[in-house]
Write a protein that holds these residues in place. Sequence first.
Motif: not given
Length: 348
Positions: A63-83
């Motif tokens: 605590l404290p945390v940002v809530l929310g575990h049921e979600f969808s979205g659009t990728v806006t940034e990827v890490g260097s090892e993401v394939t």
Amino acid sequence: MRAVVYSGPKQVAITDVAERPVGPGQVRLKVAFNGICGTDLHEYYAGPIFVPTEPHPLTGEALPVVLGHEFSGTVTEVGSEVTSLVVGDRVTVLPVYSCGECLACQGGRPNVCAKVGFHGLSTDGGMAETTVVDEGMAFKLPDSVSLELGALTEPMAVAYHAVKLGDPDPSGTALVFGAGPIGIGLWFALKGQGIDDVFVVEPSPVRRESIERLGAKTIDPTSVDIPAFIAEHTGGNGVTAAYDAAGVTASVQTALACLGAARTMVSVAIYEKPLETPLIQLVLREARIQGTLCYTADDYRAVIELMAAGHYDTTGWLETIAMDDLVTEGFEALHAGQKMKVLVDPSR
């Protein structure tokens, strides 16, 4: 960015928080929709339950945390090892953190990891403008699946996983207690797994009408002797599986009274109060009570496939609200039974 920060019972604030950096194996998502889960309600009214008050063993956060575990979205940034993902991909997220080392994980059950954690409970989640997740947590959505429907993948996967654990007989009868979002998900999952004879028990006329519009058969427990009805309907054999998504003593006791020999009642609810369980009903019929916790990656894939095939219908039970209306139009309205399922749109 704006986010919903939870600090304790009835303590949520919509405030500005810093965006997290994207690690090598992570992606940043612009959150499209985030569903309010029954777990979020339990945290708000009776928590903290799943939200850690001491650093979580996997995330190191509390605590404290940002809530929310049921979600969808659009990728806006990827890490260097993401394939597997690129900017612009539309995804839904499986929000489970597991250690990969305990017996449960080694046995293919990371959902019951000894140290299990959840995005939006054990660390900052998706009830925000953006969030950062591990690459393996993001599942691409087919073009035919909207981001709104994609945000329902998590609760529908909860239901799908529970249905499998109940092992219902396609030629028999199944019984669902509660016509809230998980109860609706159980009905969809049962139908999707080839179970045609399904009854949904619900005392609320509004909820009965909502699920009836989808094609479900319902029973009003205030006017029907359910065990007697099921005994007559099944020729005395009882149901081949029962599912409690209501979370009250009456539903559990009635479900057990309706079970056939050597059959299972799956407990899908979170119980805030101790229950009185008539174990004699289990003993006399060698019946079982089965717990269930979230889902696996296979459940996610199965639900997304059903969504792509047009299996899920959200007509009449889904509503979208702005983040600023979270407490009044979200938590309070859901807690009072005035709404069925609510998605938060962070862009509104």
